[in-house]
Scaffold this active site. Structure first.
Site, PDB file in Angstrom:
ATOM      1  N   SER A 139       0.830  -1.213   0.000  1.00  0.00           N
ATOM      2  CA  SER A 139       0.000   0.000   0.000  1.00  0.00           C
ATOM      3  C   SER A 139       0.854   1.248   0.000  1.00  0.00           C
ATOM      4  O   SER A 139       0.341   2.347  -0.258  1.00  0.00           O
ATOM      5  CB  SER A 139      -0.924   0.006   1.219  1.00  0.00           C
ATOM      6  OG  SER A 139      -0.202  -0.278   2.415  1.00  0.00           O
TER       7      SER A 139
ATOM      8  N   ASP B 179       5.153  -7.117   2.764  1.00  0.00           N
ATOM      9  CA  ASP B 179       4.418  -7.664   1.623  1.00  0.00           C
ATOM     10  C   ASP B 179       5.367  -8.145   0.538  1.00  0.00           C
ATOM     11  O   ASP B 179       6.365  -7.479   0.224  1.00  0.00           O
ATOM     12  CB  ASP B 179       3.516  -6.587   1.011  1.00  0.00           C
ATOM     13  CG  ASP B 179       2.101  -6.637   1.531  1.00  0.00           C
ATOM     14  OD1 ASP B 179       1.648  -7.721   1.952  1.00  0.00           O
ATOM     15  OD2 ASP B 179       1.429  -5.588   1.510  1.00  0.00           O
TER      16      ASP B 179
ATOM     17  N   GLU C 259      -0.747 -12.644  -1.024  1.00  0.00           N
ATOM     18  CA  GLU C 259      -2.177 -12.735  -1.277  1.00  0.00           C
ATOM     19  C   GLU C 259      -2.532 -14.080  -1.899  1.00  0.00           C
ATOM     20  O   GLU C 259      -1.718 -14.715  -2.564  1.00  0.00           O
ATOM     21  CB  GLU C 259      -2.616 -11.607  -2.213  1.00  0.00           C
ATOM     22  CG  GLU C 259      -2.427 -10.216  -1.613  1.00  0.00           C
ATOM     23  CD  GLU C 259      -2.875  -9.100  -2.526  1.00  0.00           C
ATOM     24  OE1 GLU C 259      -2.789  -7.926  -2.102  1.00  0.00           O
ATOM     25  OE2 GLU C 259      -3.329  -9.385  -3.666  1.00  0.00           O
TER      26      GLU C 259
ATOM     27  N   GLU D  61      -9.818  -9.098   4.245  1.00  0.00           N
ATOM     28  CA  GLU D  61     -10.097  -7.719   3.834  1.00  0.00           C
ATOM     29  C   GLU D  61     -11.417  -7.624   3.092  1.00  0.00           C
ATOM     30  O   GLU D  61     -11.672  -8.362   2.136  1.00  0.00           O
ATOM     31  CB  GLU D  61      -8.976  -7.170   2.949  1.00  0.00           C
ATOM     32  CG  GLU D  61      -9.222  -5.730   2.500  1.00  0.00           C
ATOM     33  CD  GLU D  61      -8.025  -5.075   1.847  1.00  0.00           C
ATOM     34  OE1 GLU D  61      -8.149  -3.900   1.437  1.00  0.00           O
ATOM     35  OE2 GLU D  61      -6.958  -5.707   1.754  1.00  0.00           O
TER      36      GLU D  61
END
Length: 298
Positions: A78, A116, A148, A215
């Site tokens: 992000s 990440d 992810e 999320e």
């Protein structure tokens, strides 16, 4: 493959562990002599303790959150949106993640730092995932990585865990898939989607993930997932029943301009505060009152 280090029956007893390695009595402000570990998070789940997580992208901000007692800091991709000016997280590179993660590690002493794996750094193969996760651990010094995907990422999670890399999984709305998703819609609505997300959560837990981010999923589904897996769930737009909650720090502190997601609560208005400070500085410079005698050398 289940991560045995997170299973109480397989872990050494507290009496057998040196004092510095015993699980923290409390995650929030409870560890002061060492960094928080994935073992601490597992123990917190067992005793029903909730904990906060924030993103961080630089040493200065990370040190503030570390001093505040935040037990887990996420160096999220992000950063692409928040600090690098990208419209999505997709353009973020491994080199950028290594640089940002190293800064956060240098700025902290206590928090577990999770970084990440950015888009394109693990989807090709488990071997690619291990290569890039090793970079984050060796070059940046992070304590864990996040990736992810559920069933599609299970083999990568298994290989990383077998190699000694703690992995946090990420389900529901996965921002790296923004183009495939057509935006940022809520995930897991409807029976089929809910069943798939639950299967994904059980799969990443069985593969050895030490925690899973949920999320933008319905609160009822997040509650079911949290009760169905032994690893902590970290909610962001997933209701109040997750084991932990995470926010992007620029959203949480009111630095983000314009509209923020529904799940964000702003705890400060730092954008206005910084703007006021910049305008006051400008006025002093233009008016000649800065630098004053007390700011001047002779």
């Amino acid at each position: 493959m289940q991560n045995g280090s997170l299973q109480p029956a397989l872990a050494p007893s507290d009496a057998e562990k040196p004092a510095a390695e015993k699980p923290a009595a409390s995650l929030y402000g409870g560890v002061t002599t060492r960094r928080v570990t994935v073992r601490d998070l597992a123990t917190a789940k067992q005793r029903g303790e909730r904990w906060p997580m924030l993103t961080a992208y630089d040493a200065l901000t990370a040190s503030v959150f570390d001093d505040a007692g935040i037990p887990v800091l996420l160096v999220g991709d992000s950063a692409g949106n928040c600090h690098l000016g990208y419209e999505t997280t997709v353009p973020v590179t491994m080199d950028q993640m290594v640089m940002l993660s190293a800064a956060v590690v240098r700025g902290t002493k206590r928090a577990l730092i999770v970084a990440d794996l950015p888009f394109g750094s693990y989807q090709e193969s488990p071997a690619q995932a291990l290569h890039n996760a090793a970079r984050l651990m060796k070059e940046a010094g992070v304590g864990a990585v996040k990736l992810e995907g559920g069933e599609r990422s299970a083999h990568a999670i298994e290989l990383l865990v077998q190699a000694g890399v703690p992995v946090m999984a990420h389900l529901g709305l996965t921002p790296q898939s923004v183009h495939a998703l057509g935006g940022y819609p809520v995930q897991g609505r409807g029976d089929e989607a809910a069943h798939q997300l639950l299967r994904d959560a059980k799969t990443v837990a069985a593969a050895g993930a030490f925690a899973v981010v949920l999320e933008a999923v319905p609160a009822e589904l997040a509650t079911q997932v949290t009760a169905s897996v032994q690893i902590p769930t970290v909610g962001i737009g997933a209701g109040p029943d997750c084991d932990a909650q995470v926010l992007v720090w620029t959203d949480m502190a009111g630095m983000t301009a314009g509209r923020v997601p529904k799940f964000v609560k702003q705890y400060a208005d730092l954008r206005a505060t910084l703007g006021d400070a910049a305008r006051a500085f400008s006025d002093d410079v233009i008016g000649g009152s800065f630098p004053a005698p007390e700011h001047t050398f002779h």
